[in-house]
Structure formats: structure tokens, C-alpha cells
Design an enzyme around this catalytic site. Structure first.
Site: not given
Ligand code: PEP
Length: 256
Positions: A9, A11, A97, A99, A169, A175, A214
Site C-alpha cells: 500500500n 499510500k 483502511h 486512515e 491491521e 506506521g 509495521s
Molecule cells: C498500512 O498502512 O496498511 C500499513 C500496514 O502500514 P505500515 O506497514 O507502514 O505499518
């Protein structure tokens, strides 16, 4: 037997140069790699370029997108449709997601409508679910995940999950560099699968459930070593061809 899926992803990151360089790198890094489906979700503006670079490289990278809206055409200024994404070869569409839930106030019901519309258009929804830090502290993790899943199951039937992907998630891990441990993630994945199995054991058994939050080269193998973790949705680490390819290779190896 579930086939692992590792998806990047990206972003709100990208430029013509970056998309070209990253995908050329991935085309090279993933040459000959089998046993895992690898997908990328660039920002919508770069889906066209991504399709061309993937094709030119002759690779099997699956193209995805980070969002879609709820109509295929008409007077809906600023919207983007599954049909348009499909026109550029994008098949795997991330929805729900955290966000988007947070910054765009997307409710469980709205996300469920997107899920249905993506399926109606013959595409693959990648449905993100997961709890906040406070919800985790309060012991509400499974209740939150179940509520987010039930928004789909109760309106479309559990069979709607056939062929879809669920990405667990935990928001506190996105992040932050603070991934769930492999054991923590496994426990929740198993509980999510058990929740779905209450409606259909068959659907639950076949559903790909990714972990996201992460994921890096350094923790991927341990996560994928868990029986209910079928791949990953990767944010930050997906912006580096070598690192992202290493995560995909770890999935292929763990699930071989
Ligand atoms: C995400 O935004 O879907 C995500 C998993 O981000 P990160 O791997 O940076 O934690």
C-alpha cells in the site's frame, strides 16, 4: 490450501520517476519467485503508468488501488470507479483502511457498500479491519474486528467473502514500527477465522487473512510462520523494492 498474498500500500507516495524505478526494481527482484501473489496499490493517478511498467517488465505483479467510490459513471465530481480501475488492469482494491475510516469518516456500513460494489464489478476487495490502541487496551480487539466483518456478512451473506481478502491491521501497529508479535497476530487471526466459521467453516478455511502493521523484512518470516497469517499488507516497507521483495519471498518460503 490458501495461497499467500503480499500487497504494498503505497499510500500518498509517488511520482512518475519513483513509480517507474520502484516497479522496475520489483520486476527484477521478483523474477522467478513463485508461491506468493504480489500486489501493489499505487496512488490512483499512477495506476496507468504502473500498469505499463509492470507489462513492459513481463512480471506477474498484481495491480491494485487504494480506494474506489460507489458509482461507475455519472455526475459524481471527483469520484473514481471500479470500472475505471479495471480499465487500467487494477484488480485488488483496498477498502476500510483505518486512515480512510479516520480522515474520511468512512463507516462500517459505507465500507460494506464498497465491498459489494467492488465484487459486483468482478474485482477483489482487500477489506482492512482492526482496532485502535485504546480498543486494544480495553480488550475490545475481537469485538471491533467482528463488527467490521459483520457489516459485510450481515448484509451480503458470508459467501460474499469468497475470493476476497481480509487484512487485519491493528491501528497501533500501522506506521509505528511497533508490529504485533507473531503470537499476538496469530491469536487474532485465528479468532477472526473462528468468527467467520460461525457462519461458514468453508468460507473461513479458504479466506486469505493478511496481517498489516509495521511488517518488515526482519519480522516477516516469523509472522508468516503462523498458520493463520496468509500474507501481509505492507505500507512503509513497500516503498523499497529489495525490502518489499524480501517480504514476498519470506511468504513464499514459509507457505511452501
Ligand atoms: C498500512 O498502512 O496498511 C500499513 C500496514 O502500514 P505500515 O506497514 O507502514 O505499518
Amino acid at each position: 490450501m490458501r495461497h499467500p498474498v503480499v500487497m504494498g500500500n503505497w499510500k500518498l507516495n509517488g511520482s512518475k520517476a519513483m513509480v517507474t524505478e520502484l516497479l522496475n526494481g520489483l520486476n527484477a527482484e521478483l523474477e522467478g519467485v513463485t508461491g506468493v501473489d504480489v500486489a501493489v496499490a499505487p496512488p490512483a493517478l499512477y495506476v496507468d503508468l504502473a500498469e505499463r511498467v509492470i507489462k513492459e517488465g513481463g512480471s506477474k505483479i498484481i495491480l491494485g488501488a487504494q480506494n474506489t467510490d460507489l458509482k461507475n459513471s455519472g455526475a459524481f465530481t471527483g469520484d473514481m470507479s471500479p470500472e475505471m480501475l479495471k480499465d487500467f488492469g487494477a484488480t485488488h482494491i483496498i477498502i476500510g483502511h483505518s486512515e480512510r475510516r479516520e480522515y474520511h469518516n468512512e463507516s462500517d456500513e459505507f465500507v460494506a457498500k464498497k465491498f459489494a460494489f467492488i465484487k459486483e464489478n468482478g474485482l477483489t476487495p482487500v477489506l482492512c479491519i482492526g482496532e485502535s490502541d485504546a480498543q486494544n487496551e480495553a480488550g475490545e480487539t475481537l469485538a471491533v474486528c467482528a463488527r467490521q466483518l459483520d457489516a459485510v456478512i450481515k448484509t451480503q451473506g458470508v459467501e460474499a467473502l469468497n475470493g476476497a481478502i481480509v487484512a487485519y491491521e491493528p491501528i497501533w501497529a500501522i506506521g509505528t514500527g511497533k508490529a504485533a508479535t507473531a503470537e499476538q497476530a496469530q491469536d487474532i487471526h485465528a479468532a477472526i477465522r473462528a468468527h467467520i466459521a460461525q457462519s461458514s467453516e468453508e468460507v473461513a478455511k479458504n479466506l486469505v487473512i493478511q496481517y498489516g502493521g509495521s511488517v518488515k523484512d526482519s519480522n516477516a518470516a516469523e509472522l508468516f510462520g503462523m498458520p493463520d497469517i496468509d500474507g501481509a499488507l505492507v505500507g512503509g516497507a513497500a516503498l523499497d523494492a529489495k525490502g518489499f521483495a524480501a517480504i514476498a519471498k519470506a511468504a513464499a518460503k514459509a507457505k511452501a
